[in-house]
Scaffold this motif. Structure first.
Motif, mmCIF file in Angstrom:
data_model
loop_
_atom_site.group_PDB
_atom_site.id
_atom_site.type_symbol
_atom_site.label_atom_id
_atom_site.label_comp_id
_atom_site.label_asym_id
_atom_site.label_seq_id
_atom_site.Cartn_x
_atom_site.Cartn_y
_atom_site.Cartn_z
ATOM 1 N N MET A 285 0.774 -1.157 -0.141
ATOM 2 C CA MET A 285 -0.053 0.013 0.051
ATOM 3 C C MET A 285 0.801 1.223 0.078
ATOM 4 O O MET A 285 0.355 2.225 0.058
ATOM 5 C CB MET A 285 -0.997 0.030 1.157
ATOM 6 N N ASP A 286 2.307 1.113 0.287
ATOM 7 C CA ASP A 286 3.140 2.380 0.149
ATOM 8 C C ASP A 286 3.215 2.967 -1.385
ATOM 9 O O ASP A 286 4.160 2.091 -2.186
ATOM 10 C CB ASP A 286 4.481 1.706 0.616
ATOM 11 N N ILE A 287 2.447 3.804 -1.785
ATOM 12 C CA ILE A 287 2.413 4.109 -3.284
ATOM 13 C C ILE A 287 3.820 4.866 -3.504
ATOM 14 O O ILE A 287 3.922 5.324 -4.684
ATOM 15 C CB ILE A 287 1.278 4.996 -3.322
ATOM 16 N N SER A 288 4.476 5.220 -2.362
ATOM 17 C CA SER A 288 5.775 6.024 -2.869
ATOM 18 C C SER A 288 6.771 4.971 -3.469
ATOM 19 O O SER A 288 7.937 5.721 -4.138
ATOM 20 C CB SER A 288 6.335 6.432 -1.575
ATOM 21 N N ASP B 262 -2.968 2.131 -10.348
ATOM 22 C CA ASP B 262 -2.128 1.925 -8.867
ATOM 23 C C ASP B 262 -2.864 2.327 -7.853
ATOM 24 O O ASP B 262 -3.182 1.939 -6.588
ATOM 25 C CB ASP B 262 -0.614 2.743 -9.033
ATOM 26 N N TYR B 263 -3.748 3.567 -7.735
ATOM 27 C CA TYR B 263 -4.311 4.203 -6.780
ATOM 28 C C TYR B 263 -5.632 3.067 -6.410
ATOM 29 O O TYR B 263 -6.169 3.070 -5.198
ATOM 30 C CB TYR B 263 -4.854 5.594 -7.160
ATOM 31 N N GLU B 264 -6.123 2.689 -7.459
ATOM 32 C CA GLU B 264 -7.402 1.786 -7.371
ATOM 33 C C GLU B 264 -7.308 0.529 -6.755
ATOM 34 O O GLU B 264 -7.646 0.207 -5.993
ATOM 35 C CB GLU B 264 -8.057 1.335 -8.639
ATOM 36 N N ARG B 265 -5.816 -0.008 -7.089
ATOM 37 C CA ARG B 265 -5.256 -1.252 -6.402
ATOM 38 C C ARG B 265 -5.243 -0.926 -5.063
ATOM 39 O O ARG B 265 -5.232 -1.788 -4.293
ATOM 40 C CB ARG B 265 -4.027 -1.723 -7.016
ATOM 41 N N ARG B 266 -4.618 0.283 -4.685
ATOM 42 C CA ARG B 266 -4.259 0.302 -3.252
ATOM 43 C C ARG B 266 -5.421 0.597 -2.506
ATOM 44 O O ARG B 266 -5.665 0.217 -1.140
ATOM 45 C CB ARG B 266 -3.450 2.145 -3.278
ATOM 46 N N GLU B 267 -6.544 1.213 -3.072
ATOM 47 C CA GLU B 267 -7.889 1.408 -2.265
ATOM 48 C C GLU B 267 -8.593 -0.299 -2.119
ATOM 49 O O GLU B 267 -9.251 -0.557 -1.045
ATOM 50 C CB GLU B 267 -8.805 1.893 -3.165
#
Length: 214
Positions: free
Chosen positions: A179-182, A191-196
């Motif tokens: 979940m660390d998008i950095s 990528d943001y959808e996968r994190r959610e």
């Protein structure tokens, strides 16, 4: 030895607590550091050349942080190896055989350079502990639960962590890192959808942890 005798005395009153304290002592003295380091060396070897979604070295950016975040030596070993069956050509028996061989090499060699690897546990002394068959079985079962390719659906995959506390604890650390998008220099909407999605699954997994007794 005095502390060990004290722990044995404690266990006569509360065996569960006595065993927990005894295992904590072994962890803190670095007795299990050699086998953890051996697993790390194997993970680095079998994942060599792999990159994460951000183009970073997969071992350095994901496997090492997940292993380091484990609380026990078993969590650290499973953390190192949790993607190896999915993402390499090695099966469980081959991976464990490689770790055992690496550990035997460490035990037989006068070279101590291996002690400087990873800085993941207390600095190991002269004692080297070897996992029992029950230990290998427990870690193997956790690794099989973590292999999402053996689940028919994502929901089935998430739900089966209820039955394996070791796999559950490692999966939580795995998802925290994912979940660390950095890690991704230029995140995409996907990528943001996968994190959610990961956040929702992470919440479900957190609910599977046993309650904490204060």
């Amino acid at each position: 030895m005095l502390y060990r005798d004290y722990l044995a005395h404690i266990s006569s009153f509360d065996p569960v607590e006595g065993k927990r304290r005894f295992l904590d002592l072994e962890d803190s003295l670095g007795y299990w550091s050699p086998v953890v380091i051996s697993a790390g060396m194997v993970a680095r070897e079998v994942h060599q050349g792999q990159k994460d979604k951000g183009g970073n070295d997969y071992f350095q950016s994901h496997l090492l942080p997940v292993a380091k975040s484990g609380f026990t030596w078993k969590e650290k070993i499973v953390g190192f190896l949790h993607d190896s069956i999915e993402d390499t050509d090695y099966d469980l028996d081959s991976l464990f055989s490689m770790v055992k061989t690496k550990l035997n090499d460490i035990a037989a060699s006068p070279d101590t350079d291996w002690k400087e690897e990873f800085d993941i546990m207390p600095f190991p002394g002269d004692s080297i502990f070897f996992p029992s068959e029950d230990d290998w079985k427990e870690m193997g079962e956790a690794l099989m639960v973590l292999n999402h390719k053996t689940a028919a659906t994502r929901e089935e995959y998430i739900q089966r962590f209820r039955k394996n506390p070791l796999a559950l604890r490692v999966k939580l650390k795995d998802m925290e890192n994912n979940m660390d998008i950095s890690r991704i220099p230029s995140p995409t909407p996907e990528d943001y959808e996968r994190r959610e999605r990961y956040k929702a699954e992470y919440s479900t997994l957190l609910g599977m942890l046993p309650p904490i007794d204060y």
